[in-house]
Design a protein around this motif. Sequence first.
Motif, PDB file in Angstrom:
ATOM      1  N   PRO A 109       0.846  -1.200   0.000  1.00 53.40           N
ATOM      2  CA  PRO A 109       0.000   0.000   0.000  1.00 53.40           C
ATOM      3  C   PRO A 109       0.879   1.246   0.000  1.00 53.40           C
ATOM      4  N   SER A 110       0.512   2.233  -0.787  1.00 53.71           N
ATOM      5  CA  SER A 110       1.385   3.406  -0.891  1.00 53.71           C
ATOM      6  C   SER A 110       0.571   4.689  -0.983  1.00 53.71           C
ATOM      7  N   ILE A 111       1.189   5.768  -0.509  1.00 49.02           N
ATOM      8  CA  ILE A 111       0.637   7.115  -0.655  1.00 49.02           C
ATOM      9  C   ILE A 111       1.109   7.661  -1.996  1.00 49.02           C
ATOM     10  N   GLN A 112       0.172   8.021  -2.854  1.00 54.24           N
ATOM     11  CA  GLN A 112       0.519   8.525  -4.182  1.00 54.24           C
ATOM     12  C   GLN A 112       0.660  10.044  -4.201  1.00 54.24           C
ATOM     13  N   LEU A 113      -0.175  10.722  -3.451  1.00 55.88           N
ATOM     14  CA  LEU A 113      -0.115  12.185  -3.396  1.00 55.88           C
ATOM     15  C   LEU A 113      -0.773  12.665  -2.120  1.00 55.88           C
ATOM     16  N   VAL A 114      -0.382  13.879  -1.706  1.00 52.68           N
ATOM     17  CA  VAL A 114      -0.974  14.509  -0.529  1.00 52.68           C
ATOM     18  C   VAL A 114      -1.272  15.970  -0.858  1.00 52.68           C
ATOM     19  N   ASN A 115      -2.513  16.380  -0.636  1.00 57.01           N
ATOM     20  CA  ASN A 115      -2.896  17.783  -0.792  1.00 57.01           C
ATOM     21  C   ASN A 115      -3.173  18.367   0.591  1.00 57.01           C
ATOM     22  N   VAL A 124      -5.508  12.653   0.844  1.00 60.02           N
ATOM     23  CA  VAL A 124      -4.427  11.722   0.504  1.00 60.02           C
ATOM     24  C   VAL A 124      -4.929  10.756  -0.558  1.00 60.02           C
ATOM     25  N   GLY A 125      -4.152  10.597  -1.625  1.00 61.53           N
ATOM     26  CA  GLY A 125      -4.446   9.595  -2.634  1.00 61.53           C
ATOM     27  C   GLY A 125      -3.623   8.343  -2.382  1.00 61.53           C
ATOM     28  N   VAL A 126      -4.275   7.171  -2.389  1.00 54.72           N
ATOM     29  CA  VAL A 126      -3.602   5.919  -2.056  1.00 54.72           C
ATOM     30  C   VAL A 126      -3.710   4.931  -3.216  1.00 54.72           C
ATOM     31  N   PHE A 161       1.831  14.404  17.321  1.00 56.47           N
ATOM     32  CA  PHE A 161       0.448  14.422  16.824  1.00 56.47           C
ATOM     33  C   PHE A 161       0.251  13.275  15.844  1.00 56.47           C
ATOM     34  N   GLN A 162      -0.822  12.486  16.044  1.00 53.99           N
ATOM     35  CA  GLN A 162      -1.164  11.419  15.107  1.00 53.99           C
ATOM     36  C   GLN A 162      -2.675  11.246  15.063  1.00 53.99           C
ATOM     37  N   ARG A 163      -3.216  11.169  13.855  1.00 50.98           N
ATOM     38  CA  ARG A 163      -4.641  10.959  13.649  1.00 50.98           C
ATOM     39  C   ARG A 163      -4.833  10.014  12.465  1.00 50.98           C
ATOM     40  N   GLY A 164      -5.927   9.265  12.508  1.00 46.51           N
ATOM     41  CA  GLY A 164      -6.311   8.435  11.370  1.00 46.51           C
ATOM     42  C   GLY A 164      -7.198   9.219  10.425  1.00 46.51           C
ATOM     43  N   LEU A 165      -7.006   9.030   9.133  1.00 51.41           N
ATOM     44  CA  LEU A 165      -7.853   9.667   8.142  1.00 51.41           C
ATOM     45  C   LEU A 165      -9.031   8.759   7.821  1.00 51.41           C
ATOM     46  N   SER A 222      -9.166   7.673  -1.929  1.00 47.28           N
ATOM     47  CA  SER A 222      -8.999   8.971  -1.266  1.00 47.28           C
ATOM     48  C   SER A 222      -9.287   8.860   0.221  1.00 47.28           C
ATOM     49  N   TYR A 223      -8.392   9.452   1.024  1.00 47.00           N
ATOM     50  CA  TYR A 223      -8.602   9.544   2.471  1.00 47.00           C
ATOM     51  C   TYR A 223      -8.461  11.014   2.874  1.00 47.00           C
TER      52      TYR A 223
END
Length: 320
Positions: A111-117, A139-141, A162-166, A174-175
């Motif tokens: 699993p990978s993160i493709q982009l983050v806005n 986040v695009g995954v 700081f840590q949170r789940g999307l 998309s997350y």
Amino acid sequence: MLLLITNCNQNAPRNNIFDPESELYGQTGKLTGTVSSKYLPYSPIPGVKIEIANENRYSETDINGQFSFPNLRPGESIVVFSAEGFYQVIDTLDIQAAETLDHQIFMNGIPSIQLVNLKTRHIAHWQPTEDEFMLDVEVGVYDHDGNLDIDSVVFRIPNWNFQRGLVVGLSSSSYVGAYFNDEFNPFAFPEIQGELMQFECRDKSGLWGPIYQTQVSRLIVSTPLTLSPAGLKTVDSLPVFRWSQFDAGFEVQYEVDIFRLDESAIPVHILSSPLLTDTTLQWQIDSALAETRYYWTLTVYDRYNNLSVSREASFVVVSS
């Protein structure tokens, strides 16, 4: 000198491939197989690089995910399967002389993160008097096994602990998350600009993908200033909205938003202007407003869609 001579046992078994008198002498084994994705429909994976580590033999799967290694020495062979976007698989296989071992491999996609806005919002109010700051995260995954294999995506700011789940957005790829300044620390804005941020996703088997690192590009610290109408000024049904030049030091665009206040004083958004250039300092609507109370706000956007919103400016429409 003592010469010691021993006799070989003529009745010893002849099943050693290194024994010239054995029927197995010089015989080798063969390894074949198919590499597929981990889940149904078990799609073949072409281009998987395969190494027989203890023999320095190499190959790769064909378009059907199949591979073959003839003439392998009998015994244990360490076989390494590698493909971009998949977790590596290492197997120890027992190769038998004069036999073919057919081996099926199922590779798990990473699993990978493709982009983050990242977008910041600065919103001014008359009430409450403190401005609001927000960080919007999208986040695009991607996962070769399908995005439904992604179990979770986490967002971290390491220096702030700081840590949170999307949460899943409009599609499985998309997350998203939205965070007010009080979720970070009292001094989060404007210090959040340039702060290291990390994103990581995990699949349903519990394996984590690589960490994606980025930072907020910009926070618009100041807010735009509306001029007129304001202060419950009476206007006709086609008012002209005017504002001061927003000196940001970078290119921006303006947007006017109009809200109607009904008898319960609950604002209802009724109209937005198109995006206007930063040299535009006024805008007139082209459809008449009904007689009642309104307020309007002015939003400035930068090229990254970070935004800042003015305080409310109220007015009353009275027909001529």
